[in-house]
Design a protein around this motif. Sequence first.
Motif, PDB file in Angstrom:
ATOM      1  N   ILE A 388       0.873  -1.177   0.000  1.00 29.36           N
ATOM      2  CA  ILE A 388       0.000   0.000   0.000  1.00 29.36           C
ATOM      3  C   ILE A 388       0.904   1.219   0.000  1.00 29.36           C
ATOM      4  O   ILE A 388       1.795   1.337   0.856  1.00 29.36           O
ATOM      5  N   VAL A 389       0.679   2.104  -0.982  1.00 27.39           N
ATOM      6  CA  VAL A 389       1.607   3.225  -1.167  1.00 27.39           C
ATOM      7  C   VAL A 389       0.886   4.569  -1.129  1.00 27.39           C
ATOM      8  O   VAL A 389      -0.307   4.653  -1.455  1.00 27.39           O
ATOM      9  N   ASP A 390       1.636   5.611  -0.750  1.00 28.15           N
ATOM     10  CA  ASP A 390       1.064   6.964  -0.769  1.00 28.15           C
ATOM     11  C   ASP A 390       1.185   7.546  -2.179  1.00 28.15           C
ATOM     12  O   ASP A 390       1.657   6.871  -3.107  1.00 28.15           O
ATOM     13  N   SER A 391       0.785   8.807  -2.333  1.00 27.67           N
ATOM     14  CA  SER A 391       0.747   9.396  -3.676  1.00 27.67           C
ATOM     15  C   SER A 391       2.149   9.572  -4.263  1.00 27.67           C
ATOM     16  O   SER A 391       2.301   9.774  -5.463  1.00 27.67           O
ATOM     17  N   GLY A 402      -3.652   4.159   1.664  1.00 24.30           N
ATOM     18  CA  GLY A 402      -2.911   4.427   0.431  1.00 24.30           C
ATOM     19  C   GLY A 402      -3.470   3.558  -0.686  1.00 24.30           C
ATOM     20  O   GLY A 402      -4.466   2.844  -0.498  1.00 24.30           O
ATOM     21  N   GLU A 403      -2.822   3.599  -1.844  1.00 23.66           N
ATOM     22  CA  GLU A 403      -3.285   2.794  -2.984  1.00 23.66           C
ATOM     23  C   GLU A 403      -2.737   1.377  -2.884  1.00 23.66           C
ATOM     24  O   GLU A 403      -1.552   1.178  -2.635  1.00 23.66           O
ATOM     25  N   LEU A 404      -3.611   0.406  -3.091  1.00 22.24           N
ATOM     26  CA  LEU A 404      -3.200  -0.999  -3.055  1.00 22.24           C
ATOM     27  C   LEU A 404      -2.608  -1.388  -4.418  1.00 22.24           C
ATOM     28  O   LEU A 404      -3.202  -1.115  -5.459  1.00 22.24           O
ATOM     29  N   CYS A 405      -1.423  -2.009  -4.379  1.00 26.86           N
ATOM     30  CA  CYS A 405      -0.762  -2.499  -5.594  1.00 26.86           C
ATOM     31  C   CYS A 405      -0.494  -3.998  -5.441  1.00 26.86           C
ATOM     32  O   CYS A 405      -0.156  -4.456  -4.355  1.00 26.86           O
ATOM     33  N   THR A 406      -0.630  -4.747  -6.528  1.00 27.38           N
ATOM     34  CA  THR A 406      -0.445  -6.205  -6.513  1.00 27.38           C
ATOM     35  C   THR A 406       0.645  -6.611  -7.499  1.00 27.38           C
ATOM     36  O   THR A 406       0.731  -6.042  -8.595  1.00 27.38           O
ATOM     37  N   ARG A 407       1.434  -7.642  -7.118  1.00 26.57           N
ATOM     38  CA  ARG A 407       2.454  -8.170  -8.022  1.00 26.57           C
ATOM     39  C   ARG A 407       2.458  -9.693  -7.910  1.00 26.57           C
ATOM     40  O   ARG A 407       2.189 -10.242  -6.853  1.00 26.57           O
ATOM     41  N   THR A 422      -1.365   0.198 -20.604  1.00 29.10           N
ATOM     42  CA  THR A 422      -0.695  -0.855 -19.820  1.00 29.10           C
ATOM     43  C   THR A 422       0.385  -0.228 -18.948  1.00 29.10           C
ATOM     44  O   THR A 422       0.503  -0.544 -17.757  1.00 29.10           O
ATOM     45  N   GLY A 423       1.144   0.681 -19.542  1.00 33.80           N
ATOM     46  CA  GLY A 423       2.223   1.355 -18.808  1.00 33.80           C
ATOM     47  C   GLY A 423       1.712   2.212 -17.658  1.00 33.80           C
ATOM     48  O   GLY A 423       2.393   2.371 -16.645  1.00 33.80           O
ATOM     49  N   GLU A 424       0.500   2.746 -17.808  1.00 32.11           N
ATOM     50  CA  GLU A 424      -0.081   3.550 -16.720  1.00 32.11           C
ATOM     51  C   GLU A 424      -0.509   2.656 -15.552  1.00 32.11           C
ATOM     52  O   GLU A 424      -0.532   3.073 -14.404  1.00 32.11           O
ATOM     53  N   ALA A 425      -0.877   1.403 -15.865  1.00 26.76           N
ATOM     54  CA  ALA A 425      -1.412   0.498 -14.832  1.00 26.76           C
ATOM     55  C   ALA A 425      -0.328  -0.336 -14.168  1.00 26.76           C
ATOM     56  O   ALA A 425      -0.392  -0.595 -12.964  1.00 26.76           O
ATOM     57  N   ILE A 426       0.649  -0.801 -14.955  1.00 24.12           N
ATOM     58  CA  ILE A 426       1.703  -1.683 -14.425  1.00 24.12           C
ATOM     59  C   ILE A 426       3.024  -0.922 -14.484  1.00 24.12           C
ATOM     60  O   ILE A 426       3.467  -0.529 -15.559  1.00 24.12           O
ATOM     61  N   ASP A 427       3.632  -0.716 -13.310  1.00 26.60           N
ATOM     62  CA  ASP A 427       4.849   0.115 -13.281  1.00 26.60           C
ATOM     63  C   ASP A 427       6.096  -0.715 -13.601  1.00 26.60           C
ATOM     64  O   ASP A 427       6.020  -1.927 -13.854  1.00 26.60           O
ATOM     65  N   ALA A 428       7.254  -0.042 -13.574  1.00 30.15           N
ATOM     66  CA  ALA A 428       8.512  -0.707 -13.949  1.00 30.15           C
ATOM     67  C   ALA A 428       8.871  -1.848 -13.014  1.00 30.15           C
ATOM     68  O   ALA A 428       9.590  -2.775 -13.380  1.00 30.15           O
ATOM     69  N   GLY A 429       8.331  -1.806 -11.785  1.00 27.96           N
ATOM     70  CA  GLY A 429       8.583  -2.890 -10.831  1.00 27.96           C
ATOM     71  C   GLY A 429       7.593  -4.035 -10.974  1.00 27.96           C
ATOM     72  O   GLY A 429       7.567  -4.938 -10.133  1.00 27.96           O
ATOM     73  N   TRP A 431       4.387  -3.877 -10.647  1.00 26.44           N
ATOM     74  CA  TRP A 431       3.243  -3.742  -9.743  1.00 26.44           C
ATOM     75  C   TRP A 431       2.024  -3.243 -10.519  1.00 26.44           C
ATOM     76  O   TRP A 431       2.106  -2.273 -11.259  1.00 26.44           O
ATOM     77  N   MET A 432       0.897  -3.915 -10.302  1.00 27.80           N
ATOM     78  CA  MET A 432      -0.382  -3.464 -10.860  1.00 27.80           C
ATOM     79  C   MET A 432      -0.993  -2.460  -9.895  1.00 27.80           C
ATOM     80  O   MET A 432      -1.236  -2.769  -8.727  1.00 27.80           O
ATOM     81  N   HIS A 433      -1.224  -1.247 -10.375  1.00 25.71           N
ATOM     82  CA  HIS A 433      -1.848  -0.210  -9.538  1.00 25.71           C
ATOM     83  C   HIS A 433      -3.366  -0.324  -9.663  1.00 25.71           C
ATOM     84  O   HIS A 433      -3.913  -0.179 -10.749  1.00 25.71           O
ATOM     85  N   THR A 434      -4.031  -0.598  -8.547  1.00 23.97           N
ATOM     86  CA  THR A 434      -5.458  -0.939  -8.608  1.00 23.97           C
ATOM     87  C   THR A 434      -6.391   0.266  -8.634  1.00 23.97           C
ATOM     88  O   THR A 434      -7.528   0.156  -9.047  1.00 23.97           O
ATOM     89  N   GLY A 435      -5.919   1.418  -8.132  1.00 26.48           N
ATOM     90  CA  GLY A 435      -6.828   2.558  -8.004  1.00 26.48           C
ATOM     91  C   GLY A 435      -7.713   2.454  -6.772  1.00 26.48           C
ATOM     92  O   GLY A 435      -8.575   3.299  -6.539  1.00 26.48           O
TER      93      GLY A 435
END
Length: 564
Positions: A388-391, A402-407, A422-429, A431-435
Amino acid sequence: MGNATMSYASGTSSVPLIGSTIGAQFEEAVSCWGGRDALVVREQNISWTWSDLKERVDDFAAGLIDLSLNPGDRIGIWSPNNAEWVITQFATAKAGLILVNINPAYRLAELEYALNKVGCVALVTAAAFKTSDYMGMIRELAPEIDGAAPGALSAKRLPDLRHVIRIGGKDAPGTYPFADILERGRKTGHAAVEALAPTLQFDDPINIQFTSGTTGSPKGATLTHHNILNNGYFVGAAQALSEQDRICIPVPLYHCFGMVMGNLASVTHGAAMVYPGEGFDPLATLQTVEAEKCTSLYGVPTMFIAQLQHPGFDGFDLSSLRTGIMAGSPCPIEVMKQVIERMHMEQVTIAYGMTETSPVSTQTSVDDPVGRRVSTVGRIQPHLEVKIVDSEGRIVRHGETGELCTRGYSVMRGYWDDAERTGEAIDAGKWMHTGDLATMDDEGYFNIVGRIKDMVIRGGENLYPREIEEFLYRHPKIADVQIFGVPDERYGEELCAWIKLADGEAADAGEILSFCEGQIAHQKVPRYIRFVDKYPMTVTGKIQKFIMRERMIDELKLEQEKTA
């Protein structure tokens, strides 16, 4: 201490991931449980064992291959729940075709977009469902079908589509009846299906599901055998499913809830798939649970509410129920308690996830204390990670929002032909950013507190609709409530409540306001209250708050704040 208080979890497990394709897993199910019930469809009067289902799946797969469909080709399915849907799901997996789930509620523009976005070569379609005349819509988009031989469609607006396979309905030019493809496969035999099996790989894409955001065109989440087969397995394991279980599946198959958490949990645990009808109906669901002695029942909260409030509810024997899944949107605690007590679902589980993560990331287990099961979405699923991450993208501490991310294995391949989104949703690490906004506690349980886009910022303060909804559910007259923000000149946003009262109850805004007084902070008390009979919803039972917001802006003549 350091890391121990940070909102990060990884699902360790002694159970390895399944390293095979859906077709190989299906074969295993047949060899383990061939004589047991696999599929019961009450509306079609169907009851098939795994061996019965295999015969039809292999016939249909052979028939599709005989139409010169090749691994990697996209084949759409546009139909409510029925036996043909299940046959198509497993047959396409065996033929290496990518099944494209098309929402039964889609109309012309959405159908045209979906078929063309992913280049569907074939479409399996119902003739009609409710108010939708599917064949009529196809004819409108592709009038050329009237003069085409089956398999030889060439349509200006649907340039990729060649084959239309019809489930039921009257004969229609340019289409094959579903039964003809089965017959074709029966005649050619299954050699081609068997020869294909070892060439298919579990990382191959096998399914595209459109996820509609509230803005922009739907995105085609592309999922592999590995994604959905494993998720189906672990979702079933969290319910302690075995071949003794019978899952009542009133949720739509075109959505992960039906085809993954339902069908793929069944094929990995040997449970029977039981469909009460083409679409959700509370009475048919109650009748099916009783008649088929279902042990597990799936649904979104609104479905469980509709069953509990059905006038004939007390006349049904639901004592066969043990477990099930409530998911799709946050479950009101009071409803959860009633499901446990009145529906005998002592081991009901709550699951959380999204289509892009196949879908489930966290789930309660059958032996979690009731308090945990009614107030959280459980802990991390095996083999996955959540943070869970902050902005700023930094991991927050336990208890902070914070925002929940899954990998992990469950994260989709990407959105079909859409590298940018796809690039907006899944980052370089990876992680899928769920919103989704969430918290994690010291024991590793997660709670979803809202959507980033649903969060209301009133006078610079973050307000979470979910928290206020939970409070209002305690009012004895309230059956359902939705909180959302509307524009406000002074505070930027104000809260609005849409309330559904329980049958036979009457209340006014004053009564609701006095219920809030002194119980919740003044800024959390809704400024606007409306009593309604229903909410705008998607077919999967997701409430569309953005439509409610638009209606209130209209009704109250509010100035929509223009954001640059």
